[in-house]
Design a protein around this motif. Structure first.
Motif, mmCIF file in Angstrom:
data_model
loop_
_atom_site.group_PDB
_atom_site.id
_atom_site.type_symbol
_atom_site.label_atom_id
_atom_site.label_comp_id
_atom_site.label_asym_id
_atom_site.label_seq_id
_atom_site.Cartn_x
_atom_site.Cartn_y
_atom_site.Cartn_z
ATOM 1 N N SER A 88 0.866 -1.466 0.000
ATOM 2 C CA SER A 88 -0.182 0.364 -0.428
ATOM 3 C C SER A 88 0.528 0.983 -0.064
ATOM 4 N N ALA A 89 -0.091 2.243 -0.222
ATOM 5 C CA ALA A 89 0.920 4.115 -0.046
ATOM 6 C C ALA A 89 0.363 4.761 -0.001
ATOM 7 N N VAL A 90 0.396 5.677 1.004
ATOM 8 C CA VAL A 90 0.023 7.043 1.388
ATOM 9 C C VAL A 90 1.060 7.964 1.910
ATOM 10 N N ASN A 91 0.483 9.184 1.417
ATOM 11 C CA ASN A 91 1.326 10.878 2.106
ATOM 12 C C ASN A 91 1.619 10.132 3.592
ATOM 13 N N PRO A 92 2.124 10.442 3.631
ATOM 14 C CA PRO A 92 3.127 10.208 5.465
ATOM 15 C C PRO A 92 3.161 11.406 6.011
ATOM 16 N N THR A 93 2.510 12.643 5.270
ATOM 17 C CA THR A 93 2.380 13.964 6.138
ATOM 18 C C THR A 93 1.069 13.902 7.125
ATOM 19 N N THR A 95 -1.838 14.647 8.592
ATOM 20 C CA THR A 95 -2.987 16.293 8.817
ATOM 21 C C THR A 95 -3.751 16.833 9.872
ATOM 22 N N HIS A 96 -2.818 16.281 10.839
ATOM 23 C CA HIS A 96 -2.651 17.776 11.776
ATOM 24 C C HIS A 96 -2.079 19.375 11.818
ATOM 25 N N LYS A 97 -0.740 18.339 12.076
ATOM 26 C CA LYS A 97 -0.065 19.669 11.630
ATOM 27 C C LYS A 97 1.399 20.069 10.167
ATOM 28 N N GLY A 98 1.497 18.224 9.681
ATOM 29 C CA GLY A 98 2.421 18.497 8.691
ATOM 30 C C GLY A 98 3.473 17.339 9.201
ATOM 31 N N CYS A 99 3.891 16.949 10.150
ATOM 32 C CA CYS A 99 4.944 16.105 10.885
ATOM 33 C C CYS A 99 4.586 14.743 9.874
ATOM 34 N N THR A 100 6.296 14.134 9.760
ATOM 35 C CA THR A 100 5.768 12.795 8.677
ATOM 36 C C THR A 100 5.412 12.034 9.994
ATOM 37 N N GLY A 122 -4.673 4.332 6.587
ATOM 38 C CA GLY A 122 -4.472 5.432 6.453
ATOM 39 C C GLY A 122 -5.731 6.498 7.334
ATOM 40 N N GLU A 123 -6.647 5.811 7.909
ATOM 41 C CA GLU A 123 -7.740 6.495 9.575
ATOM 42 C C GLU A 123 -7.584 7.060 10.875
ATOM 43 N N VAL A 124 -7.868 7.926 11.196
ATOM 44 C CA VAL A 124 -7.794 8.244 11.774
ATOM 45 C C VAL A 124 -7.594 7.142 13.019
ATOM 46 N N THR A 125 -7.210 7.334 13.913
ATOM 47 C CA THR A 125 -7.496 5.540 15.030
ATOM 48 C C THR A 125 -7.134 6.685 16.649
ATOM 49 N N LYS A 131 -8.195 14.592 10.078
ATOM 50 C CA LYS A 131 -8.200 13.592 8.459
ATOM 51 C C LYS A 131 -7.873 12.358 8.583
ATOM 52 N N ALA A 132 -8.336 11.333 7.642
ATOM 53 C CA ALA A 132 -6.933 10.491 6.894
ATOM 54 C C ALA A 132 -6.293 11.228 6.199
ATOM 55 N N LEU A 133 -5.406 10.110 6.467
ATOM 56 C CA LEU A 133 -4.167 9.829 5.063
ATOM 57 C C LEU A 133 -4.251 9.822 3.791
ATOM 58 N N GLU A 134 -3.525 10.524 2.757
ATOM 59 C CA GLU A 134 -4.325 10.549 1.789
ATOM 60 C C GLU A 134 -4.063 8.625 1.204
ATOM 61 N N VAL A 135 -4.539 8.322 0.554
ATOM 62 C CA VAL A 135 -4.336 6.678 -0.230
ATOM 63 C C VAL A 135 -3.799 6.701 -1.404
ATOM 64 N N PHE A 136 -2.715 6.002 -1.659
ATOM 65 C CA PHE A 136 -2.688 6.113 -3.231
ATOM 66 C C PHE A 136 -2.745 4.622 -3.731
ATOM 67 N N GLU A 137 -3.863 4.797 -4.996
ATOM 68 C CA GLU A 137 -3.408 3.672 -6.057
ATOM 69 C C GLU A 137 -2.425 2.899 -6.412
#
Ligand code: FES
Length: 151
Positions: A88-93, A95-100, A122-125, A131-137
């Motif tokens: 799988s692949a996500v944007n690991p930034t 969604t709160h304030k942009g830390c990796t 990528g869902e917030v737990t 906000k959830a993470l951006e998930v890529f195909e």
């Protein structure tokens, strides 16, 4: 041994020791550069279908994840999903304030800045992120991880 000779050889000893420390530090920096994910290990050109190869499957499996900064516009983290076993692949930034985010124990993401956590989907737990993470195909092809980075 005369005092002057003793001090001379003592100085030589310190100099050699310092030189060895500098060489060790340089070698360590070189090894760190070899383990970074900033340099592509594959041809990262965007294909006609919008996918781009961002890693080798064996890299993801041997390292547990690959954090790539060579995609078109975003940082992409690739990892083997603990449930589906697909890559799988996500944007690991965060969604709160942009830390990796960190990929933790091959099962979820955590943010060291304020403690948010995200599932492998990528869902917030756990907040404060909302906000959830951006998930890529993503797909595997010929030993490569192909990701369609949108936006
Ligand atoms: Fe991640 Fe705040 S930046 S929880």
């Amino acid at each position: 041994m005369e005092r002057r000779k003793f001090l001379f050889w003592l100085g030589i000893g310190f100099s050699l020791n310092s030189f060895q420390m500098v060489l060790t530090a340089c070698n360590s920096q070189q090894q760190d550069a070899e383990t970074t994910t900033d340099k592509p290990s594959v041809d990262t050109s965007v294909r006609e279908d919008g996918f781009q190869a961002l890693a080798k499957v064996e890299e993801v499996d041997s390292k547990g994840f690959v954090l790539d900064k060579n995609s078109v516009s975003k940082t992409v983290m690739m990892y083997r999903h603990p449930d589906t076993k697909n890559i799988s692949a996500v944007n690991p930034t965060c969604t709160h304030k942009g830390c990796t985010l960190d990929w933790q124990n091959n099962k979820n993401f955590s943010c060291s800045c304020h403690g948010s956590t995200f599932s492998a989907d990528g869902e917030v737990t756990k907040g404060p992120a909302q906000k959830a993470l951006e998930v890529f195909e993503t797909k595997e092809e010929a030993g490569l991880v192909l990701v369609k980075v949108t936006g």
